[in-house]
Design an enzyme around this catalytic site. Sequence first.
Site, PDB file in Angstrom:
ATOM      1  N   CYS A  33     -58.243  35.184 -67.121  1.00  0.00           N
ATOM      2  CA  CYS A  33     -58.585  33.797 -66.772  1.00  0.00           C
ATOM      3  C   CYS A  33     -59.617  33.737 -65.641  1.00  0.00           C
ATOM      4  O   CYS A  33     -60.193  32.687 -65.390  1.00  0.00           O
ATOM      5  CB  CYS A  33     -57.342  33.012 -66.377  1.00  0.00           C
ATOM      6  SG  CYS A  33     -56.527  33.659 -64.919  1.00  0.00           S
ATOM      7  N   CYS A  74     -49.475  33.288 -63.682  1.00  0.00           N
ATOM      8  CA  CYS A  74     -50.029  32.750 -62.432  1.00  0.00           C
ATOM      9  C   CYS A  74     -49.125  33.154 -61.257  1.00  0.00           C
ATOM     10  O   CYS A  74     -49.624  33.457 -60.171  1.00  0.00           O
ATOM     11  CB  CYS A  74     -50.149  31.235 -62.512  1.00  0.00           C
ATOM     12  SG  CYS A  74     -50.859  30.637 -64.057  1.00  0.00           S
TER      13      CYS A  74
END
Length: 127
Positions: free
Chosen positions: A35, A104
Amino acid sequence: MALYSEKVMDHFLHPRNVGIIEDANAIGEVGNAKCGDIMKMYLKIEDDIVQDVKFETFGCGSAIASSSMATELIKGQPLDEVRKLTNKAVAEALDGLPDYKMHCSVLAEEAIQSALEDYSKRTGRAV
Ligand code: FES
Protein backbone atom coordinates in the site's frame (compact mmCIF):
# COMPACT_ATOMS: atom_id res chain seq x y z
CA MET A 1 -22.87 -1.89 11.54
CA ALA A 2 -20.27 0.83 11.05
CA LEU A 3 -17.11 -0.28 9.29
CA TYR A 4 -14.90 1.41 11.90
CA SER A 5 -15.34 1.53 15.66
CA GLU A 6 -15.75 4.83 17.47
CA LYS A 7 -12.27 4.39 18.89
CA VAL A 8 -10.74 3.99 15.44
CA MET A 9 -12.52 7.13 14.28
CA ASP A 10 -11.48 9.03 17.41
CA HIS A 11 -7.78 8.10 17.08
CA PHE A 12 -7.87 8.79 13.34
CA LEU A 13 -9.46 12.21 13.71
CA HIS A 14 -7.62 13.14 16.93
CA PRO A 15 -4.38 11.18 16.89
CA ARG A 16 -2.35 11.23 20.12
CA ASN A 17 1.42 11.74 20.24
CA VAL A 18 1.93 12.96 16.67
CA GLY A 19 5.33 14.46 15.88
CA ILE A 20 8.97 13.80 16.42
CA ILE A 21 11.23 13.64 19.48
CA GLU A 22 14.46 15.53 18.75
CA ASP A 23 16.52 13.62 21.31
CA ALA A 24 14.89 10.23 20.80
CA ASN A 25 17.23 7.34 21.58
CA ALA A 26 15.21 4.73 19.68
CA ILE A 27 13.79 5.29 16.21
CA GLY A 28 11.96 2.76 14.10
CA GLU A 29 10.70 3.12 10.56
CA VAL A 30 8.74 0.59 8.59
CA GLY A 31 6.65 0.51 5.45
CA ASN A 32 4.22 -1.71 3.67
CA ALA A 33 5.34 -2.32 0.11
CA LYS A 34 1.82 -3.13 -1.10
CA CYS A 35 0.00 0.00 0.00
CA GLY A 36 3.05 2.27 0.28
CA ASP A 37 2.21 3.43 3.81
CA ILE A 38 5.10 4.45 6.06
CA MET A 39 5.27 4.69 9.85
CA LYS A 40 8.02 6.16 12.00
CA MET A 41 8.21 5.88 15.80
CA TYR A 42 10.40 7.97 18.10
CA LEU A 43 11.00 6.69 21.63
CA LYS A 44 12.76 8.33 24.53
CA ILE A 45 13.85 5.51 26.82
CA GLU A 46 15.23 6.11 30.30
CA ASP A 47 15.74 3.57 33.08
CA ASP A 48 14.22 0.89 30.81
CA ILE A 49 10.94 2.82 30.64
CA VAL A 50 9.42 4.49 27.59
CA GLN A 51 9.30 8.02 28.97
CA ASP A 52 7.97 9.54 25.75
CA VAL A 53 6.87 8.39 22.33
CA LYS A 54 5.76 10.15 19.17
CA PHE A 55 4.99 9.05 15.65
CA GLU A 56 4.72 10.19 12.07
CA THR A 57 2.55 8.10 9.77
CA PHE A 58 2.02 8.64 6.08
CA GLY A 59 -0.82 6.29 5.46
CA CYS A 60 -4.43 5.29 5.77
CA GLY A 61 -6.80 6.10 8.61
CA SER A 62 -6.36 2.68 10.22
CA ALA A 63 -2.58 3.10 10.20
CA ILE A 64 -2.90 6.49 11.87
CA ALA A 65 -5.37 5.14 14.46
CA SER A 66 -3.10 2.12 15.08
CA SER A 67 -0.02 4.30 15.57
CA SER A 68 -1.90 6.60 17.91
CA MET A 69 -3.24 3.72 20.01
CA ALA A 70 0.13 1.94 20.03
CA THR A 71 1.85 5.04 21.41
CA GLU A 72 -0.78 5.28 24.14
CA LEU A 73 -0.26 1.63 25.03
CA ILE A 74 3.53 1.86 25.39
CA LYS A 75 3.92 5.30 26.96
CA GLY A 76 5.25 4.95 30.49
CA GLN A 77 5.67 1.19 30.09
CA PRO A 78 8.79 -0.87 30.89
CA LEU A 79 10.66 -2.29 27.89
CA ASP A 80 9.72 -5.84 28.91
CA GLU A 81 6.07 -5.00 28.32
CA VAL A 82 6.69 -2.91 25.20
CA ARG A 83 8.54 -5.79 23.61
CA LYS A 84 5.46 -7.98 23.94
CA LEU A 85 3.02 -5.61 22.26
CA THR A 86 1.31 -7.30 19.33
CA ASN A 87 -0.71 -5.88 16.48
CA LYS A 88 -3.64 -7.90 17.83
CA ALA A 89 -3.47 -6.03 21.13
CA VAL A 90 -3.43 -2.72 19.24
CA ALA A 91 -6.44 -3.74 17.14
CA GLU A 92 -8.29 -4.97 20.24
CA ALA A 93 -7.62 -1.71 22.05
CA LEU A 94 -9.25 0.01 19.07
CA ASP A 95 -12.30 -2.26 19.45
CA GLY A 96 -11.31 -4.09 16.29
CA LEU A 97 -10.35 -3.39 12.70
CA PRO A 98 -11.87 -4.85 9.55
CA ASP A 99 -9.96 -7.99 8.47
CA TYR A 100 -8.53 -6.35 5.38
CA LYS A 101 -7.19 -3.52 7.58
CA MET A 102 -5.38 -5.70 10.11
CA HIS A 103 -2.10 -5.18 8.24
CA CYS A 104 -2.27 -1.51 9.26
CA SER A 105 -1.95 -2.53 12.91
CA VAL A 106 0.97 -4.78 11.96
CA LEU A 107 2.85 -1.65 10.89
CA ALA A 108 2.51 -0.28 14.44
CA GLU A 109 3.90 -3.47 15.98
CA GLU A 110 6.77 -3.53 13.49
CA ALA A 111 7.60 0.15 13.97
CA ILE A 112 7.93 -0.37 17.73
CA GLN A 113 10.02 -3.54 17.27
CA SER A 114 12.23 -1.66 14.82
CA ALA A 115 12.70 1.14 17.40
CA LEU A 116 13.68 -1.43 20.04
CA GLU A 117 16.23 -2.94 17.65
CA ASP A 118 17.62 0.53 17.08
CA TYR A 119 17.87 1.01 20.85
CA SER A 120 19.75 -2.30 21.18
CA LYS A 121 22.20 -1.23 18.48
CA ARG A 122 22.80 2.16 20.08
CA THR A 123 23.28 0.84 23.59
CA GLY A 124 24.77 -2.56 22.83
CA ARG A 125 22.16 -4.09 25.10
CA ALA A 126 19.73 -6.82 24.13
CA VAL A 127 16.15 -5.68 24.62
FE1 FES B 1 -1.62 0.21 4.27
FE2 FES B 1 -3.40 0.84 6.06
S1 FES B 1 -3.75 0.51 3.95
S2 FES B 1 -1.30 0.58 6.36
